[in-house]
Design an enzyme around this catalytic site. Structure first.
Site, PDB file in Angstrom:
ATOM      1  N   ARG A  81       0.849  -1.170   0.112  1.00  0.00           N
ATOM      2  CA  ARG A  81      -0.003   0.043   0.003  1.00  0.00           C
ATOM      3  C   ARG A  81       1.027   1.229  -0.046  1.00  0.00           C
ATOM      4  NH1 ARG A  81       2.539   2.010   3.268  1.00  0.00           N
ATOM      5  NH2 ARG A  81       2.681   1.873   5.408  1.00  0.00           N
ATOM      6  N   HIS A  88       1.625   7.561  10.877  1.00  0.00           N
ATOM      7  CA  HIS A  88       1.973   7.196  12.251  1.00  0.00           C
ATOM      8  C   HIS A  88       0.903   7.668  13.392  1.00  0.00           C
ATOM      9  CE1 HIS A  88       6.340   5.728  12.216  1.00  0.00           C
ATOM     10  NE2 HIS A  88       6.173   6.662  11.314  1.00  0.00           N
ATOM     11  N   ASP A  90      -2.192   5.655  12.883  1.00  0.00           N
ATOM     12  CA  ASP A  90      -3.053   4.235  13.148  1.00  0.00           C
ATOM     13  C   ASP A  90      -3.020   3.848  14.474  1.00  0.00           C
ATOM     14  OD1 ASP A  90      -0.429   3.572  12.725  1.00  0.00           O
ATOM     15  OD2 ASP A  90      -1.327   1.887  11.375  1.00  0.00           O
ATOM     16  N   GLY A 183      11.517  -2.427   3.262  1.00  0.00           N
ATOM     17  CA  GLY A 183      12.088  -1.343   3.947  1.00  0.00           C
ATOM     18  C   GLY A 183      11.689  -0.099   3.002  1.00  0.00           C
ATOM     19  N   GLY A 185       8.422   1.362   2.987  1.00  0.00           N
ATOM     20  CA  GLY A 185       7.446   2.211   3.571  1.00  0.00           C
ATOM     21  C   GLY A 185       6.271   1.786   2.678  1.00  0.00           C
ATOM     22  N   SER A 188       5.623  -4.150   2.687  1.00  0.00           N
ATOM     23  CA  SER A 188       5.828  -5.574   2.298  1.00  0.00           C
ATOM     24  C   SER A 188       5.695  -6.707   3.304  1.00  0.00           C
ATOM     25  CB  SER A 188       7.367  -5.607   1.700  1.00  0.00           C
ATOM     26  OG  SER A 188       8.317  -5.314   2.776  1.00  0.00           O
ATOM     27  N   ASP A 243      -2.027  -1.061   7.500  1.00  0.00           N
ATOM     28  CA  ASP A 243      -1.064  -1.778   6.367  1.00  0.00           C
ATOM     29  C   ASP A 243      -1.945  -2.910   5.894  1.00  0.00           C
ATOM     30  OD1 ASP A 243       0.553   0.143   6.812  1.00  0.00           O
ATOM     31  OD2 ASP A 243       2.271  -1.172   7.055  1.00  0.00           O
ATOM     32  N   TYR A 297      10.421   3.008  15.546  1.00  0.00           N
ATOM     33  CA  TYR A 297       8.960   2.678  15.394  1.00  0.00           C
ATOM     34  C   TYR A 297       8.236   2.292  16.658  1.00  0.00           C
ATOM     35  CZ  TYR A 297       4.328   1.474  13.611  1.00  0.00           C
ATOM     36  OH  TYR A 297       3.204   1.158  13.254  1.00  0.00           O
TER      37      TYR A 297
HETATM   38  P1  NG1 Z   1       5.498   0.649   7.026  1.00  0.00           P
HETATM   39  O1  NG1 Z   1       5.603   1.623   6.030  1.00  0.00           O
HETATM   40  O2  NG1 Z   1       4.954  -0.725   6.463  1.00  0.00           O
HETATM   41  O3  NG1 Z   1       6.642   0.409   7.813  1.00  0.00           O
HETATM   42  C1  NG1 Z   1       4.296   1.240   9.267  1.00  0.00           C
HETATM   43  C2  NG1 Z   1       3.273   0.485  10.183  1.00  0.00           C
HETATM   44  C3  NG1 Z   1       1.881   0.936  10.168  1.00  0.00           C
HETATM   45  C4  NG1 Z   1       1.717   2.812  10.247  1.00  0.00           C
HETATM   46  C5  NG1 Z   1       3.117   3.478   9.236  1.00  0.00           C
HETATM   47  C6  NG1 Z   1       3.086   4.780   9.672  1.00  0.00           C
HETATM   48  C7  NG1 Z   1       3.590  -1.913  10.211  1.00  0.00           C
HETATM   49  C8  NG1 Z   1       3.620  -3.203   9.820  1.00  0.00           C
HETATM   50  N1  NG1 Z   1       2.972  -0.850   9.632  1.00  0.00           N
HETATM   51  O4  NG1 Z   1       4.108   1.069   7.969  1.00  0.00           O
HETATM   52  O5  NG1 Z   1       0.962   0.638  10.651  1.00  0.00           O
HETATM   53  O6  NG1 Z   1       2.132   2.775  11.553  1.00  0.00           O
HETATM   54  O7  NG1 Z   1       4.226   2.602   9.623  1.00  0.00           O
HETATM   55  O8  NG1 Z   1       1.975   5.513   9.598  1.00  0.00           O
HETATM   56  O9  NG1 Z   1       4.376  -1.678  11.413  1.00  0.00           O
END
Ligand code: NG1
Length: 538
Positions: A81, A88, A90, A183, A185, A188, A243, A297
């Site tokens: 997606r 950040h 959700d 990695g 964003g 995956s 995601d 994160y």
């Molecule tokens: P990605 O971009 O897939 O690392 C992560 C979190 C989301 C959301 C975004 C920031 C996972 C699987 N996904 O996404 O839930 O918090 O960062 O908006 O941890």
């Protein structure tokens, strides 16, 4: 500066102080099952189809090489997606606006042998073959400290057992083909977990009714999303639910407004104009959440959660609803204030009052504000997902979350009306500028308040705007990964060419055209998860 506080990893469960639990129940699409499809033309857009047909044919050929004597029972598919706005937030239970993309994870599966094995092969030779006894799967432990590709499939196994506790997983011989850069964003990991869970649920169904060839109704979309959200945490990231929702609920031609409060709900959002497009550009800086989780994160999840708990305590809001057994949320704080007649601006003022120290808070200061011991706080919030920090930045993180939540509202309001509804000759132009200014503000906030950008992301955003994008921002978790830019459709190809010259060729001299084409693309919102059965062509 090295962080002065390091929490330790244990496997103990997290207990929460609040008596309330926020139930996240899917509604809307809740009754609908993940579709079973027999033609690729129902999966991909016409422009993506030719390349996808070739790729699916290669996967089928690869499957035959790995398992010459076996039939291919079905292929499970889940896409990545791109998030348009709402970064950040959700995991604080505020709405977000992602869309599913064409790039996806495919799992080709043979079900029905009686060798009692789950065999995982990958079309990418960097990922070696793995074999498990299906009898051992129920109690299998995932070691989140090890970066191992099959962990994502095993997270799907965990999800399948929580969804179908009495199910017996049959022998499954699989080949996985993932085309979402890791990695970047673009999610995956969630696509892999969702596809794995879907593959297992479908295999269970197929084994239970071997004469059926449709495998319909193996799992509802909402069950798939909710199990995938919880099970993905087994790989060590305390993730939100954006995601998995985008991957499963994706609707071609639409963004998705995903709501987490009071219940999970995904509503398709149409674009009222055909004149603009979104371009994804990968910085090629790999953002590995599993490695950097303790300082990036997972730390942000702790900061926003503890900020919410402190606000509730200091402002006398009473116990907050708990998200997924972890802690209160800033959404809970906003709702509690709303019930007292305080609007979002008022809540942001409270944040500034309560967190007046711009330099942040040590653990000892946090304990004082919360009225809990340092040990208690560590146990609750920093044990399952350990973090390292010097000072918690409650003020900046909370202000980003609250303002970003407002930006999602504004962006969705704009999308709800066609540009033609506005007056003036330059209505369309103004419309795009308004959308873009929200994206640009989001990027600034991610950089300055949430501290999740990096030099390359900032450079790409700057180059995008300098080369004709109305607006641009990092998408996904940040700290590397990709940007998303809003451009005029008729200028999109030129825009892509400019970034190839000004970013990729300069930062990565000698980079191949193929690599650049993988890194930058004009995206189309696509279909979510599906099971494909048939001849695997259009
Ligand atoms: P990605 O971009 O897939 O690392 C992560 C979190 C989301 C959301 C975004 C920031 C996972 C699987 N996904 O996404 O839930 O918090 O960062 O908006 O941890």
């Amino acid at each position: 500066m090295s962080p002065s506080y390091v929490s330790t990893t244990t496997t103990s469960t997290i207990t929460t102080a609040s008596p309330q639990t926020l139930e996240i129940d899917a509604i809307d699409d809740a009754a609908s099952y993940v579709p079973v499809i027999s033609s690729l033309s129902s999966v991909y857009s016409a422009s993506a189809l030719p390349a996808q047909e070739g790729r699916w044919a290669s996967l089928v050929a690869c499957f035959k090489q790995f398992y010459p004597a076996e039939d291919l029972t079905f292929i499970a598919r889940s896409p990545g997606r791109v998030n348009l706005i709402g970064e950040h937030i959700d995991y604080s239970l505020f709405d977000v606006l992602p869309m599913a993309i064409t790039q996806d994870v495919l799992i080709a599966v043979h079900v029905g042998d009686t060798d009692g094995k789950l065999v995982l092969n990958n079309t990418d030779p960097h990922f070696p073959s793995r074999t498990f006894n299906v009898a051992d799967l129920k109690d299998i432990e995932i070691d989140a400290t090890v970066h191992e590709w099959s962990n994502y499939f095993l997270a799907g196994v965990k999800g399948a057992f929580s969804l179908l506790p009495s199910a017996e997983i049959p022998s499954m011989h699989c080949v996985i083909d993932g085309r979402i850069p890791t990695g970047a964003g673009l999610s995956s990991s969630s696509a892999f977990v969702c596809a794995s869970l879907l593959a297992i649920a479908t295999a269970v169904k197929a084994a239970a009714s071997p004469s059926s060839t449709t495998f319909a109704n193996a799992v509802t979309k909402s069950d798939l999303v909710q199990s995938a959200i919880v099970s993905e945490r087994h790989v060590g990231v305390n993730s939100g639910g954006m995601d998995q929702s985008a991957s499963v609920f994706g609707v071609p031609g639409h963004a998705l407004r995903v709501q987490f409060y009071p219940q999970l709900k995904a509503s398709p959002v149409a674009f009222q104009s055909d004149d603009f497009a979104f371009v994804i550009a990968n910085t090629l800086v790999v953002a590995d959440k599993h490695v950097t989780g303790p300082i990036h994160y997972n730390l942000r999840v702790v900061e926003t959660t503890v900020a919410a708990e402190i606000l509730a305590k200091q402002c006398g809001l009473g116990p907050l609803p708990i998200r997924d057994g972890f802690g209160g949320t800033l959404r809970g704080v906003v709702e509690a204030f709303k019930a007292r007649g305080v609007d979002m601006t008022g809540v942001m003022d409270k944040v500034k009052q309560v967190f007046s120290k711009q330099e942040g808070y040590t653990l000892a200061e946090t304990a004082e504000l919360l009225g809990q011991s340092e040990l208690e706080i560590t146990k609750k919030y920093m044990t399952r997902f350990p973090v390292r920090f010097e000072r918690f930045q409650f003020r900046a993180r909370a202000l980003h979350v609250l303002d970003e939540a407002r930006r999602v509202e504004k962006f969705c309001e704009l999308l709800a009306h066609a540009p033609a509804d506005r007056s003036g000759d330059d209505a369309e132009e103004k419309y795009l500028q308004d959308l873009a200014s929200i994206m640009t503000a989001s990027h600034k906030s991610c950089r300055a308040l949430f501290d999740c950008s990096c030099e390359e992301l900032d450079e790409l955003v700057g180059l995008a705007v300098a080369n004709g994008a109305y607006g641009s921002r990092l998408t996904g978790a940040g700290w590397g990964g990709a940007t998303v830019s809003l451009v005029r459709k008729d200028k999109a190809n030129d825009f892509v060419q400019c970034l190839k010259e000004e970013y990729y060729s300069k930062r990565y001299p000698g980079i191949s055209e193929d690599k650049m084409n993988d890194a930058i693309c004009i995206t189309e919102p696509g279909l979510g998860s599906a099971v494909v059965v048939g001849n695997y062509s259009a």
